[in-house]
Design a protein around this motif. Structure first.
Motif, PDB file in Angstrom:
ATOM      1  N   ALA A   1       5.746 -17.213   2.680  1.00 58.38           N
ATOM      2  CA  ALA A   1       6.443 -18.379   1.880  1.00 58.38           C
ATOM      3  C   ALA A   1       5.806 -19.454   1.280  1.00 58.38           C
ATOM      4  CB  ALA A   1       7.958 -18.942   2.558  1.00 58.38           C
ATOM      5  N   CYS A   2       4.870 -19.105   0.597  1.00 57.67           N
ATOM      6  CA  CYS A   2       3.754 -19.591   0.057  1.00 57.67           C
ATOM      7  C   CYS A   2       2.744 -19.502  -0.990  1.00 57.67           C
ATOM      8  CB  CYS A   2       2.462 -20.196   0.999  1.00 57.67           C
ATOM      9  SG  CYS A   2       2.003 -18.982   1.244  1.00 57.67           S
ATOM     10  N   ASP A   3       2.446 -20.861  -1.525  1.00 58.91           N
ATOM     11  CA  ASP A   3       1.269 -19.955  -2.684  1.00 58.91           C
ATOM     12  C   ASP A   3       0.231 -19.147  -2.744  1.00 58.91           C
ATOM     13  OD1 ASP A   3       0.591 -21.173  -5.287  1.00 58.91           O
ATOM     14  OD2 ASP A   3      -0.985 -20.708  -4.093  1.00 58.91           O
ATOM     15  N   GLU A   4       1.019 -18.034  -3.441  1.00 61.61           N
ATOM     16  CA  GLU A   4       0.131 -16.736  -3.894  1.00 61.61           C
ATOM     17  C   GLU A   4      -1.199 -17.055  -3.509  1.00 61.61           C
ATOM     18  OE1 GLU A   4      -0.431 -12.907  -6.956  1.00 61.61           O
ATOM     19  OE2 GLU A   4       0.862 -14.477  -6.891  1.00 61.61           O
ATOM     20  N   LYS A   5      -2.357 -17.824  -4.036  1.00 62.67           N
ATOM     21  CA  LYS A   5      -3.563 -17.788  -4.208  1.00 62.67           C
ATOM     22  C   LYS A   5      -3.948 -18.148  -2.501  1.00 62.67           C
ATOM     23  CE  LYS A   5      -4.845 -17.242  -7.975  1.00 62.67           C
ATOM     24  NZ  LYS A   5      -5.342 -16.510  -8.399  1.00 62.67           N
TER      25      LYS A   5
END
Length: 109
Positions: free
Chosen positions: A90-94
């Motif tokens: 549950a975080c930014d893809e990068k």
């Protein structure tokens, strides 16, 4: 608070759920490529891969991974799953991609 609950129940979360599923599938595939055993979750956005066999404990592994690899994870023993560690998708893809790259560098050195 009740009006917030009603609004939440009326909100379409399918795009968010699809996004988390995509990140979870990506992370799961990367962990398997790294040779880490990992149960495949059905719907959560957390993964619980097994700590590499060369490690003494999940707590030691997570501490070393944070200090030496720059990746924050949580020992599975905190959730009743010793010998595993928890990764959140549950975080930014990068950010997830970078964390998995660092994890791979750490376990493959």
């Amino acid at each position: 608070i009740q009006s917030a609950c009603v609004a939440a129940l009326e909100t379409d979360i399918s795009a968010m759920a699809d996004h988390y599923a995509k990140l979870r599938e990506f992370a799961y595939a990367r962990l398997i490529q790294m040779g880490l055993a990992c149960p495949k979750p059905d719907g959560a956005f957390y993964l619980f891969p097994a700590v590499p066999e060369s490690e003494t404990s999940d707590e030691d592994f997570c501490t070393r991974l944070l200090r030496q690899g720059g990746v924050a994870t949580v020992p599975g023993s905190c959730f009743g799953a010793p010998g595993h560690f928890r990764i959140s998708c549950a975080c930014d893809e990068k950010l997830l991609e970078e964390g998995l790259r660092r994890l791979e560098n750490f376990i493959c050195k």
